[in-house]
Write a protein that holds these residues in place. Structure first.
Motif, short mmCIF file in Angstrom:
data_model
loop_
_atom_site.label_atom_id
_atom_site.label_comp_id
_atom_site.label_asym_id
_atom_site.label_seq_id
_atom_site.Cartn_x
_atom_site.Cartn_y
_atom_site.Cartn_z
N LEU A 1 0.83 -1.20 0.00
CA LEU A 1 0.00 0.00 0.00
C LEU A 1 0.87 1.26 0.00
O LEU A 1 1.90 1.31 0.66
N ASP A 2 0.42 2.28 -0.72
CA ASP A 2 1.18 3.52 -0.85
C ASP A 2 0.46 4.67 -0.17
O ASP A 2 -0.63 5.07 -0.59
N ILE A 3 1.05 5.17 0.91
CA ILE A 3 0.50 6.37 1.56
C ILE A 3 1.49 7.53 1.50
O ILE A 3 1.13 8.67 1.80
N ASN A 4 2.74 7.27 1.08
CA ASN A 4 3.76 8.31 1.06
C ASN A 4 3.41 9.44 0.11
O ASN A 4 3.83 10.59 0.32
N GLN A 5 2.64 9.15 -0.92
CA GLN A 5 2.26 10.19 -1.90
C GLN A 5 1.39 11.26 -1.27
O GLN A 5 1.22 12.34 -1.83
N TYR A 6 0.82 10.96 -0.05
CA TYR A 6 -0.08 11.91 0.59
C TYR A 6 0.55 12.65 1.76
O TYR A 6 -0.15 13.29 2.54
N LYS A 7 1.84 12.55 1.91
CA LYS A 7 2.51 13.29 2.97
C LYS A 7 2.32 14.79 2.75
O LYS A 7 2.59 15.31 1.68
N GLY A 8 1.86 15.47 3.78
CA GLY A 8 1.70 16.91 3.70
C GLY A 8 0.46 17.39 3.00
O GLY A 8 0.23 18.59 2.83
N ARG A 9 -0.41 16.46 2.57
CA ARG A 9 -1.65 16.88 1.93
C ARG A 9 -2.71 15.80 2.11
O ARG A 9 -2.42 14.64 2.38
N ASN A 10 -3.97 16.19 1.96
CA ASN A 10 -5.08 15.25 2.07
C ASN A 10 -5.41 14.67 0.71
O ASN A 10 -5.55 15.42 -0.27
N PRO A 11 -5.53 13.34 0.58
CA PRO A 11 -5.93 12.75 -0.70
C PRO A 11 -7.39 13.06 -0.98
O PRO A 11 -8.27 12.75 -0.18
N ASN A 12 -7.65 13.71 -2.13
CA ASN A 12 -9.03 14.03 -2.51
C ASN A 12 -9.79 14.67 -1.35
O ASN A 12 -10.92 14.31 -1.05
N SER A 13 -9.12 15.58 -0.65
CA SER A 13 -9.71 16.17 0.55
C SER A 13 -11.07 16.79 0.25
O SER A 13 -11.25 17.48 -0.74
#
Length: 349
Positions: free
Chosen positions: A162-174
């Protein structure tokens, strides 16, 4: 060596597998359209050697364990894992896992062995949570896979991919936070006498607290006489705070408080703790649909902030009321004067 009739069987599966031997039992028969009988099997587990499979069959026959059911769901695994794991961790960590689990509701009824990386990654990509929340979610997936593999339910841990690093510092589809407008708030006020659960929305709007904070609020932390309630557990240290009760929604707090003997302020029709998922599905969504509104519970919090700012409430007081992380408090101890200041501030909206 042939196993005794009715004992079960251990067979080698094709392909290059770490645990190629499948142990299973015959649990019954069904009949096709031609009248031919077909065996129905229950898989006990997967093993590295045939001998391990035979031992597992023998142990299972002495003490059958439902975790080996190949049809066990994501929800079943969570319930069994949490029953064991929650005894060993703090209440704050339990709350963190429970919050992460609530995000996974599309997976609840899925067979755990059919779960794949794409299913979990979709939850991550579409839930709109920030990086710390996604980190807790990934840890939950990892814990459930570890538990499942310890019980020989699956062979591969898809949570590792699973990849969560792409969302560091921001909300995914916030999700865009859209405050309720005055016309919408007026519609809610029109329902106050016809639907008790609609008053919860107004209580949220005129307090600025999170929906989880209100649903988890115990009556012992509500002071009707002095018109405040105390949030004893929150997502952040700043969230632990005293919240003033606005005079506009005070009658609702009073009604809920004296409604029944449930220890929680907000209760279900069965006089029990009303959980978020039940509230959201049973009351929030139908209410928003009936009023033709497009809002999420967190919009009430932004509505409160917006109304207080419009009314000219000092920014420091706003942060104290909503428990904003910017207030930089390490200990929440309010004097009577400070509490009255908060009450006066909330009564301006």
């Amino acid at each position: 060596m042939r196993l005794p009739n009715g004992f079960g069987n251990v067979s080698r599966l094709p392909g290059n597998r770490r645990k190629p031997y499948r142990a299973r039992l015959t649990i019954g028969y069904n009949m096709d359209d031609t009248g031919k009988r077909h065996q129905q099997f229950k898989t006990i587990g997967y093993y590295e050697t045939r001998e391990e499979g035979i031992i597992a069959l023998a142990n299972y026959r002495q003490n059958p364990y439902e975790l080996n059911d190949p049809d066990i769901t994501f929800e079943d695994i969570y319930n069994k894992w949490s029953k064991e794991h929650f005894r060993k961790i703090s209440k704050k960590n339990i709350q963190g896992y429970a919050t992460a689990y609530s995000i996974c509701h599309p997976l609840y009824n899925m067979c755990f062995t059919e779960l794949r990386r794409t299913h979990m990654q979709h939850i991550i990509d579409s839930c709109g949570k920030n990086y710390p929340s996604l980190k807790k979610l990934k840890i939950l997936f990892s814990q459930l896979y570890k538990f499942a593999m310890q019980n020989d339910l699956c062979e591969k841990d898809y949570s590792k991919f699973l990849d969560i690093n792409q969302y560091k510092g921001r909300n995914p589809n916030s999700y865009e936070r859209i405050p309720f407008n005055q016309e919408e708030i007026a519609q809610l006020w029109n329902l106050k006498n016809s639907d008790r659960y609609s008053t919860i929305v107004l209580m949220l709007i005129y307090s600025g607290c999170r929906i989880s904070e209100l649903l988890d609020l115990k009556k012992t932390n509500v002071n009707l006489e002095e018109r405040w309630f105390y949030i004893e557990e929150a997502k952040t240290d700043a969230g632990v705070r005293f919240v003033p009760i606005s005079e506009k929604v005070y009658p609702f707090f009073e009604q809920w408080y004296h409604l029944n003997d449930c220890p929680y302020l907000i209760s279900s029709v069965k006089k029990q703790h009303l959980l978020y998922r039940n509230y959201y599905d049973t009351y929030w969504k139908p209410l928003m649909k009936s009023l033709n509104m497009q809002h999420r519970p967190h919009d009430t919090r932004h509505t409160c902030v917006s109304m207080m700012a419009t009314a000219g409430v000092d920014d420091k007081l706003i942060k104290k009321i909503i428990g904003h992380k910017g207030q930089n408090l390490t200990e929440v101890v309010y004097t009577h004067f400070e509490l009255q200041e908060l009450i006066d501030a909330i009564n301006r909206i």
